[in-house]
Design a protein around this motif. Sequence first.
Motif, mmCIF file in Angstrom:
data_model
loop_
_atom_site.group_PDB
_atom_site.id
_atom_site.type_symbol
_atom_site.label_atom_id
_atom_site.label_comp_id
_atom_site.label_asym_id
_atom_site.label_seq_id
_atom_site.Cartn_x
_atom_site.Cartn_y
_atom_site.Cartn_z
ATOM 1 N N UNK B 52 7.194 14.945 -1.268
ATOM 2 C CA UNK B 52 6.689 14.178 -2.328
ATOM 3 C C UNK B 52 6.656 12.799 -2.108
ATOM 4 N N UNK B 53 5.666 12.081 -2.113
ATOM 5 C CA UNK B 53 5.885 10.560 -1.693
ATOM 6 C C UNK B 53 5.651 9.921 -3.067
ATOM 7 N N UNK B 54 6.569 9.078 -3.471
ATOM 8 C CA UNK B 54 6.400 8.187 -4.916
ATOM 9 C C UNK B 54 6.346 6.854 -4.433
ATOM 10 N N UNK B 55 5.107 6.243 -4.602
ATOM 11 C CA UNK B 55 5.226 5.001 -4.173
ATOM 12 C C UNK B 55 5.257 3.820 -5.215
ATOM 13 N N UNK B 56 6.389 3.239 -5.516
ATOM 14 C CA UNK B 56 6.500 2.197 -6.437
ATOM 15 C C UNK B 56 6.137 0.895 -5.956
ATOM 16 N N UNK B 57 5.641 0.818 -4.994
ATOM 17 C CA UNK B 57 5.241 -0.641 -4.396
ATOM 18 C C UNK B 57 3.737 -0.995 -4.464
ATOM 19 N N UNK B 58 2.993 -0.015 -5.178
ATOM 20 C CA UNK B 58 1.763 -0.179 -5.621
ATOM 21 C C UNK B 58 0.696 -0.503 -4.223
ATOM 22 N N UNK B 59 -0.082 -1.586 -4.093
ATOM 23 C CA UNK B 59 -0.980 -1.649 -3.352
ATOM 24 C C UNK B 59 -0.679 -2.465 -2.151
ATOM 25 N N UNK B 60 0.644 -2.854 -2.004
ATOM 26 C CA UNK B 60 0.887 -3.627 -0.670
ATOM 27 C C UNK B 60 0.740 -2.663 0.550
ATOM 28 N N UNK B 61 0.000 -3.207 1.545
ATOM 29 C CA UNK B 61 -0.542 -2.584 2.702
ATOM 30 C C UNK B 61 0.467 -1.871 3.369
ATOM 31 N N UNK B 63 3.190 -0.376 2.262
ATOM 32 C CA UNK B 63 3.575 0.816 1.625
ATOM 33 C C UNK B 63 2.526 1.709 1.618
ATOM 34 N N UNK B 64 1.338 1.256 1.538
ATOM 35 C CA UNK B 64 0.175 2.100 1.560
ATOM 36 C C UNK B 64 0.106 2.908 2.927
ATOM 37 N N UNK B 65 0.248 2.086 3.816
ATOM 38 C CA UNK B 65 0.149 2.413 5.364
ATOM 39 C C UNK B 65 1.191 3.487 5.571
ATOM 40 N N UNK B 66 2.422 3.425 4.987
ATOM 41 C CA UNK B 66 3.471 4.430 5.189
ATOM 42 C C UNK B 66 3.178 5.521 4.648
ATOM 43 N N UNK B 67 2.881 5.450 3.413
ATOM 44 C CA UNK B 67 2.309 6.752 2.655
ATOM 45 C C UNK B 67 1.271 7.526 3.253
ATOM 46 N N UNK B 68 0.254 6.687 3.833
ATOM 47 C CA UNK B 68 -0.790 7.253 4.445
ATOM 48 C C UNK B 68 -0.335 8.050 5.696
ATOM 49 N N UNK B 159 -2.819 -1.715 10.665
ATOM 50 C CA UNK B 159 -3.946 -1.099 11.533
ATOM 51 C C UNK B 159 -3.250 -1.178 12.944
ATOM 52 N N UNK B 160 -2.427 -2.080 13.453
ATOM 53 C CA UNK B 160 -1.751 -1.943 14.838
ATOM 54 C C UNK B 160 -0.917 -0.822 14.874
ATOM 55 N N UNK B 161 0.089 -0.643 13.909
ATOM 56 C CA UNK B 161 0.897 0.312 13.674
ATOM 57 C C UNK B 161 0.330 1.709 13.842
ATOM 58 N N UNK B 162 -0.756 1.916 12.976
ATOM 59 C CA UNK B 162 -1.507 2.997 12.837
ATOM 60 C C UNK B 162 -1.991 3.490 14.431
ATOM 61 N N UNK B 163 -2.654 2.505 15.014
ATOM 62 C CA UNK B 163 -3.218 2.756 16.266
ATOM 63 C C UNK B 163 -2.219 3.120 17.320
#
Lengths: 381, 388
Positions: B52-61, B63-68, B159-163
């Motif tokens: 389960x991922x609980x993201x309390x950091x909202x829209x920060x890229x 946090x979003x990237x890590x959750x993704x 994006x670079x980390x994702x790649x």
Amino acid sequence: MFMHLFSYRLKCLARDREVVFWTLIFPLILATMFYFAFDQLMGRQETFSPVRAAVVASDAYRQNIAFRQALGAISEPGEGQLIELTVTDDEREALRLLEDGAVAGVITVGDSVGLTVGQSGIEQSILKAVLDEYSHRYATVTGILRESPAIAGELIRELGQRRSYTKQISFSSAEPDTALNFFYALIAMTCLYGGFWGLRNTTDMQADLSPQGARRSAAPTHKLGVVLYDLAAALTISLAEVMVLLAYLMLVLRVSFGNESWYVLLTSLVGCIAGVSLGAFIGTYVRKSEGAKTGILIGTSMTMSFLAGLMIDTMKDMIARKAPVLSYINPAALITDAFYSLYIFESHRRFFLNIGLLLLISSSMCILSFLRLRRDRYASL
Amino acid sequence: MQVFRAYFKVMRASAGTIAIYVAIFLGLSVAFSLAEAPQESAGFAQTRTSIAVINRDGDAPLAQGLAGYLADTSTVVPYPDDPEKLQDALFFRNVEYIAIIPAGFSADFASGRDCAVQKVIVPGSISSRYVDMRIDKYLSTARLRRQYGGDQSEEQLVAAVGADLAQETPVAVLPSSATNGAAQGFVFYYRYFAYAVLATIMMGVSSIMMAFNKPDLLRRNLCAPIPARSRSLQLAAGHTVFALGCWSVLVLFSFVLYGRSLLSSGLVWLYCLNTLAFTVVSASIGFLIGGSVKSVGAQAGAVNVIANGMSFMCGVFVPQSILSKQVLDFGRFLPAYWYVRANDAISALYRPIASALRPIYGDMLIQLGFAAAIFATALLLAKERQAE
């Protein structure tokens, strides 16, 4: 009057050896079996053993120093060892090891790093994750160096530093121990098996079902009195049995129930009330042979216990999420959840919700069966 | 053939109880097979931990990237940010890992302050290390990229980390074992088979024996003009037909549920042989019970205790790999232990080669040995009773 009827009823019930077996001995046996079966799961830590893998010592492998170092670091015996590595001379030998089951996977190094496995599984996944990690690092480092080649030395130093980015926290002091739910569901089953006593009571009270019923219907005692005394006797014996089971679980098998013994007792009492009322309800409303009634009682209590997780540990939670209504009307699930809430939550909100619902269900079953008994009139006895 | 015909008349009386055992078992099997995700592809499937991922950091890229990234590599089960629900989830292992990205995490990470993803786990579990590894990898890659990657926006960084992390090691699967593997549904089916066949056959055979062993009936039969040998043989024939009937119903149902994957595994005949050996064991135990107990209540008690007891102590309900050594040492003295052992060995086979089959045949022979010993005991008891 009460003591007389109560004590004779108690003797009467306690001499039914077959029911004593199912309501007391059988749960004790099941508890012992659970204990032995889940021994390894309870309160002990899962242990990780390194994954066995073979690597083919090709020319490419020998020349790839970075990869060999990376593999060496994770296959060194000790705390951080992830894999146990066997180096083979050619691919055929490595594949033979794989077919014999001596290794979980074969690592091959050519232009890129590859993995051969026999099947999908956690060991194979760990191997793949390890190899992925290497290629990810490789991609990052080459990517950075392509843009700024000058910082190679600094970057390599930085790579050597490993940091952890996770911090463990917990919601409560209780450890989430799945095996506990089996024992909680077992207590729920035992409570509901108290229904055998309730069923027996209704048989011995109705004139058309047993000679005792005929005799007692002719007696001048008030019906409500008889019903209540019988109920008290059934409850006493059922609670005593659950107490024996609880004592066995707590003192001999050391199953944890949290630290609030009084609440545990309260749950058992309310659970027994639910069981006895269920038996009384089936005994008055099912107009079939005694065998059929017993069958229906076993069937209902087993289905309820099954839905509360007696056979499959995740069942109770699955029902709670997929069909929440069921878990609010199922006495076994309510009893199990009461024990669970005592164990895991600090607050008692959910605990009392369970107890309240149990009492509500029991009292409606009791009232319904009394209404039915009350209207019984016999043309001839 | 009177005895043989009478056998099935008596059987009709206890057919209901037997049908219940079979129905419960088949019902559970259907439920299990439906719950199981269909494994159509023969390729490699990476184990995915449920988290389960609980993201309390909202829209920060970041946090979003890590959750993704976690969503890509694990099975994320959606849960609200509610401690009570999350505790339930962990207790029942719906998720094995709860990752909480705290508020302000991305900002702290960007400015190099100490920060960490909070996790709630089952202490010491293997799968939690697997998820730890992924979070550490994502964030350490992000750190390298930030420190050495020059000027870039948060989005570019993510994006670079994702790649970097998109690289996948190619995995080849041995062709001979493509349809095999312990995760197949029929492996579980054949493990639980032991309980079903034991309970039904014990119930049936013991009911018949109890009926034929009723003192009055026994005495009458003893002075009947049918020779004792013929009567025993007809009873034995009845037991055989009944046991084979139960066995074939259960085997047939495994084809209905798992037909294609079961047939393509090439191991059907081994499963059949092993279950057949255990069927003989079950009949022998039923025979023994039928000769020893007097009341229907005692019979139900004996059948339940033996079926459940053996299943728990020998690894039918809980896999042998999870049982402690002491329990297994005890289980060795029970036939179901050898059934499960053979069953596990069969499911682990890549290909049925002679050297791998020998220990499996050994386990089957041990089961037959148990059956012979139990039959002998039952016959001895019967002899003694007759002498009384």
